[in-house]
Design a protein around this motif. Sequence first.
Motif, mmCIF file in Angstrom:
data_model
loop_
_atom_site.group_PDB
_atom_site.id
_atom_site.type_symbol
_atom_site.label_atom_id
_atom_site.label_comp_id
_atom_site.label_asym_id
_atom_site.label_seq_id
_atom_site.Cartn_x
_atom_site.Cartn_y
_atom_site.Cartn_z
ATOM 1 N N SER A 18 -35.024 43.915 65.523
ATOM 2 C CA SER A 18 -34.870 45.372 65.487
ATOM 3 C C SER A 18 -36.097 45.989 64.838
ATOM 4 O O SER A 18 -36.539 45.558 63.785
ATOM 5 C CB SER A 18 -33.622 45.719 64.678
ATOM 6 N N LYS A 74 -20.824 40.378 66.332
ATOM 7 C CA LYS A 74 -22.014 40.821 65.609
ATOM 8 C C LYS A 74 -22.722 39.638 64.962
ATOM 9 O O LYS A 74 -22.079 38.741 64.420
ATOM 10 C CB LYS A 74 -21.624 41.826 64.517
ATOM 11 N N GLU A 111 -26.514 39.878 74.806
ATOM 12 C CA GLU A 111 -26.772 40.811 73.713
ATOM 13 C C GLU A 111 -26.751 42.232 74.275
ATOM 14 O O GLU A 111 -27.631 42.612 75.049
ATOM 15 C CB GLU A 111 -28.115 40.504 73.051
ATOM 16 N N ILE A 112 -25.748 43.009 73.890
ATOM 17 C CA ILE A 112 -25.585 44.355 74.438
ATOM 18 C C ILE A 112 -26.180 45.438 73.537
ATOM 19 O O ILE A 112 -26.321 46.580 73.947
ATOM 20 C CB ILE A 112 -24.091 44.679 74.694
ATOM 21 N N ASP A 113 -26.489 45.067 72.302
ATOM 22 C CA ASP A 113 -27.092 46.025 71.360
ATOM 23 C C ASP A 113 -28.212 45.290 70.622
ATOM 24 O O ASP A 113 -27.959 44.543 69.677
ATOM 25 C CB ASP A 113 -26.024 46.526 70.384
ATOM 26 N N LYS A 115 -30.675 46.474 68.816
ATOM 27 C CA LYS A 115 -30.968 46.966 67.473
ATOM 28 C C LYS A 115 -30.043 46.342 66.423
ATOM 29 O O LYS A 115 -30.490 45.881 65.371
ATOM 30 C CB LYS A 115 -30.850 48.493 67.434
ATOM 31 N N ASN A 116 -28.744 46.343 66.717
ATOM 32 C CA ASN A 116 -27.770 45.842 65.749
ATOM 33 C C ASN A 116 -27.323 44.413 66.034
ATOM 34 O O ASN A 116 -26.470 43.879 65.336
ATOM 35 C CB ASN A 116 -26.554 46.772 65.716
ATOM 36 N N HIS A 117 -27.876 43.811 67.085
ATOM 37 C CA HIS A 117 -27.587 42.424 67.445
ATOM 38 C C HIS A 117 -26.080 42.192 67.651
ATOM 39 O O HIS A 117 -25.427 41.501 66.880
ATOM 40 C CB HIS A 117 -28.141 41.472 66.387
ATOM 41 N N VAL A 118 -25.585 42.836 68.686
ATOM 42 C CA VAL A 118 -24.171 42.713 69.047
ATOM 43 C C VAL A 118 -24.085 42.030 70.411
ATOM 44 O O VAL A 118 -24.837 42.356 71.332
ATOM 45 C CB VAL A 118 -23.497 44.102 69.107
ATOM 46 N N TYR A 119 -23.173 41.087 70.530
ATOM 47 C CA TYR A 119 -23.046 40.293 71.753
ATOM 48 C C TYR A 119 -21.653 40.440 72.363
ATOM 49 O O TYR A 119 -20.681 40.762 71.674
ATOM 50 C CB TYR A 119 -23.267 38.798 71.462
#
Length: 267
Positions: A18, A74, A111-113, A115-119
């Motif tokens: 990020s 997350k 990984e769908i986010d 910046k915040n590393h959300v899978y």
Amino acid sequence: MSQRKRIRGNPSTAPEASQQPDAHDSEDDLLSQAQTATQVQRNLEKLTPEQIEQKVSEVVQFILIKDQKKLPIKRADIVKNVLKEYKSIYAEILNRVSQILKQVFGLKLVEIDVKNHVYIVVNRLEHQGGDCMKVEGSTAKMGLLMVILSLIFMKGNSAKESMIWEVLKKLHIDISERHQDLGDVKKLITEEFVRQKYLEYNRVPHTDPPEYEFLWGPRAFHETSKTKVLNFVAMIQNKDPKSWTAQYKEAQAEEAAKASGTASRPK
């Protein structure tokens, strides 16, 4: 420009760093500084293969349980609840976990986010025929079953109950406590999996107090194979399946027997 912005992670394994991490998320901020291959290798060398294998197994089970409820996963939660002091090898662990999810369970970690590393976990394979395990539609249960089948095969086609419970406890699954997602784990294994014919649960002869052991049930022989289970173990331990000579020969013999139509379950 800060050093963090100049660093780039391995695009095939580690998530992108990020660029503007939240100040309050200090732990994830540390992880966002993607490590070089040399740094990761140095950190790996400080650990035993057994320690790494243990964490890979724990992360696989953690992700499968989250996926059961279709919850986003997350990176911070993986670190906080599973990796903890092993966060310095996060990229390598996630790489191995992704391989297992893909090759064993037909799942893809996306990984769908960034910046915040959300899978999230998505289905990547349409299984054909009956050559796959379907445990009441529960991927988490299937993951638990795969671990047990692996232990049985690697221990010579039978595994004592006490050993199974000990290994599961290392994976933070305590049969003496009700699991939040799997429910009554002992009942699931000794009754549900047995009733579904994935496992056999027998008393060991001439034991006092009585001891019990698990074997593969007939459905397991139909819906998976020793080759698939050995590959599962090899991926977790990051080894060649041929590293286990006896099990590899046994798996190859089973494949040959299936091809010739003479396959039979071991006595």
